[in-house]
Design a protein around this motif. Sequence first.
Motif, PDB file in Angstrom:
ATOM      1  N   UNK A 543       0.907  -1.063  -0.061  1.00 35.84           N
ATOM      2  CA  UNK A 543      -0.084   0.032   0.226  1.00 35.84           C
ATOM      3  C   UNK A 543       0.775   1.137   0.118  1.00 35.84           C
ATOM      4  N   UNK A 544       0.588   2.280  -1.088  1.00 39.72           N
ATOM      5  CA  UNK A 544       1.720   3.315  -1.314  1.00 39.72           C
ATOM      6  C   UNK A 544       3.084   2.951  -0.851  1.00 39.72           C
ATOM      7  N   UNK A 545       3.699   2.064  -1.574  1.00 35.88           N
ATOM      8  CA  UNK A 545       4.925   1.991  -1.360  1.00 35.88           C
ATOM      9  C   UNK A 545       5.370   1.317   0.066  1.00 35.88           C
ATOM     10  N   UNK A 546       4.500   0.832   0.817  1.00 36.23           N
ATOM     11  CA  UNK A 546       4.603   0.147   2.086  1.00 36.23           C
ATOM     12  C   UNK A 546       4.143  -0.949   2.165  1.00 36.23           C
ATOM     13  N   UNK A 547       4.788  -2.092   2.833  1.00 30.53           N
ATOM     14  CA  UNK A 547       4.300  -3.314   3.234  1.00 30.53           C
ATOM     15  C   UNK A 547       3.578  -3.059   4.601  1.00 30.53           C
ATOM     16  N   UNK A 548       2.431  -3.535   4.318  1.00 27.50           N
ATOM     17  CA  UNK A 548       1.430  -3.530   5.603  1.00 27.50           C
ATOM     18  C   UNK A 548       1.156  -4.966   6.099  1.00 27.50           C
ATOM     19  N   UNK A 549       1.423  -5.154   7.387  1.00 24.53           N
ATOM     20  CA  UNK A 549       1.215  -6.520   7.849  1.00 24.53           C
ATOM     21  C   UNK A 549       0.223  -6.235   9.015  1.00 24.53           C
ATOM     22  N   UNK A 550      -0.724  -7.137   8.918  1.00 23.30           N
ATOM     23  CA  UNK A 550      -2.138  -7.269   9.967  1.00 23.30           C
ATOM     24  C   UNK A 550      -2.027  -8.345  10.709  1.00 23.30           C
ATOM     25  N   UNK A 551      -2.106  -8.366  11.936  1.00 21.49           N
ATOM     26  CA  UNK A 551      -2.203  -9.321  12.982  1.00 21.49           C
ATOM     27  C   UNK A 551      -3.316  -8.861  14.046  1.00 21.49           C
ATOM     28  N   UNK A 552      -4.355  -9.968  13.769  1.00 20.57           N
ATOM     29  CA  UNK A 552      -5.771  -9.555  14.432  1.00 20.57           C
ATOM     30  C   UNK A 552      -6.111 -10.711  15.116  1.00 20.57           C
ATOM     31  N   UNK A 608      -3.058  -5.276  15.348  1.00 18.95           N
ATOM     32  CA  UNK A 608      -1.709  -4.817  15.040  1.00 18.95           C
ATOM     33  C   UNK A 608      -1.391  -4.419  13.600  1.00 18.95           C
ATOM     34  N   UNK A 609      -1.268  -3.241  13.253  1.00 20.19           N
ATOM     35  CA  UNK A 609      -0.663  -3.032  12.150  1.00 20.19           C
ATOM     36  C   UNK A 609       0.761  -2.387  11.818  1.00 20.19           C
ATOM     37  N   UNK A 610       1.662  -3.334  11.129  1.00 18.39           N
ATOM     38  CA  UNK A 610       2.964  -2.877  11.079  1.00 18.39           C
ATOM     39  C   UNK A 610       3.105  -2.527   9.768  1.00 18.39           C
ATOM     40  N   UNK A 611       3.944  -1.304   9.372  1.00 24.69           N
ATOM     41  CA  UNK A 611       4.369  -0.787   8.242  1.00 24.69           C
ATOM     42  C   UNK A 611       5.812  -0.851   8.084  1.00 24.69           C
ATOM     43  N   UNK A 612       6.388  -1.349   6.723  1.00 23.80           N
ATOM     44  CA  UNK A 612       7.677  -1.253   6.642  1.00 23.80           C
ATOM     45  C   UNK A 612       7.596  -0.830   5.372  1.00 23.80           C
ATOM     46  N   UNK A 613       8.842  -0.111   4.923  1.00 26.05           N
ATOM     47  CA  UNK A 613       9.015   0.380   3.329  1.00 26.05           C
ATOM     48  C   UNK A 613       9.377  -0.827   2.574  1.00 26.05           C
TER      49      UNK A 613
END
Length: 618
Positions: A543-552, A608-613
């Motif tokens: 998403x928009x140049x970011x890797x979004x990891x979701x842990x729910x 939890x939402x983790x975002x990395x470039x």
Amino acid sequence: MAIFALAIANRQTGAAEASESSAVSIKEWEIQWFADSNKSERPPSLTGPWITADISEPETSIPKGYDGAWVHVAVPPTADWQTPGLLISQLYGLDISVYEDGGLLYRSSRDFSFDRNMLLLALAPKTEPSDLYIRIESMDRAGPSSAVRIGDFYELSETFIREELPSVLLGASIAFMGLLMLLVSGYLNVQQRRAWVSLSLIALTASVMIVTYSTLPFIYFEEFGKGLQFAFDLSMLTVFPALHFYVASVFEGKLAFFKKFGRWFAGYSVLGFLVLILNEMIGDAFFFYYKLFTFWLLAPLILVHLLLVLGQSVIQSVRGNRNSTIMGLGFLALAVMGVADMLKIYAKDSVPILHLWKVGIVLLIISLIVVLARKISADHRRLLSYSKELELFNHQLQRAEKMKIISDLAASIAHEVRNPLQVTRGFLQLIAGRSDEASKPHFEMAINELDRASGIITDFLTFAKPEMDTVVALDIQQELGKIESIISPLAAYHGTVLEVRIPDRLYVLGNPTKFKQAFMNMIKNSIESIQSNGIVKIEAHAENGMAVIRIADNGEGMDEDQIAKLGEPYYSTKTKGTGLGLMVTFRIIEVMKGTLEFRSEKGKGTEALIRFPLARQH
């Protein structure tokens, strides 16, 4: 003279018609210009040249070389009314004298140059037609510009008030609003107050213009005529510079020409003010220059200003400025009304009484109020957003200060504490091997607690030095797959199902070991927060140049206060937790130039939402 008057009466009574209030409207009259340097009131020449005028062509412009006009009105019989009267609601003139049968019936004189007047006088009941001769002296206009109405005196008086009162009430209402806005301006901040005060000044000056353009105040407060006329001219010179200042606060950008035009306009207003002062001091001899600066030059300048504002409003609207669109519509309404009034001016020899500009002023003020309300609302939203950002910044600053203290503490003592712990553990293992069976459980408990202390020290060391020794491109799908295989037994033990859906070709830069440590901490926390029938979902996307990891998870969840404290040392929602694991997780994600955000609701689980470039793969 009687034969001449009777002939005129017979010709003009055909132009009279009855209205619903039984009043008679005379739409034709005769005018004879006069030049009288001695100011004597000699009767008009009945054999001289008379000009026929009517309401469509009132002939009010005084020819060069003349001082005024005689107006002849043929009055029909007035015996039908108990108290007959005559009303000319729109009449140009400064000094007015009315004669009937050679006798003076009425006289009015002004010592100021506002030539818009009216004539209301009582007549004697007569069974025969009569002639009225009205002598009018003025500057450049003289004579009626509306019909001459004959009827009941009191009804005509009420008619005149009803016609003029709406303008006065409208102006008074706008003045009240402007004054109220000015009084409450002190509650606004400096930036908001400038536009607010400008709008208050616009409303006050516009209200003065509307009220003093009406004939009514000059009739009932004739002793203040000079002041009323000065107030109108001053308001005319003030309202548009104030309007320009307000408009400039709405438009975005440098607008060099627009601002320069505003300075020109302000300079012209100052010059116009000096002309007003000179006109008051010099009098009639300065009237030409007074008229030139306060009307003939000012009217086109106002029109140019309106067109300039409209053009800039269109440009700003195209750029997405909604306030410019709203304000542009208000100016468009004023411009249309102003152009319509000016067309009426240039279409006739005399300047007619204008009314459409009042409607345009009201529509413009409404649009300006809407724009100002939108600006204040936007400022309020920005203030709330800034307050939240400031609160978040303070929270992050406090957390950073705590982290620094712990980091310094961990770096200074972790190694010194860890070495004696390892030595003590070794001796306990040696002694436990030589002890009896009854003592072995105690030694095992001591060794476990030492291992637990060693784990805490390891977390301290990780936090104190989270730098990545080895940074590589990590395949998120592959790394989380490894974590799933490691953590699955723990999930099965707690009766929790792991649902992992990770697309391929998602890469980030980081250290594999630190990455696993951070995500195992978060997934472990999610599993331990679930009572029964648990599900932990692990998903990822770009998403928009970011890797979004979701842990729910569908665990116990947390409230806002608990979420705000996550990552602080020694804070944990678990009974035996230290909070250091999540603290280290925050630190690792931060070093990997990522962000960690928690969303939760009590009883509905945590996300939890983790975002990395994203890292490029060639």
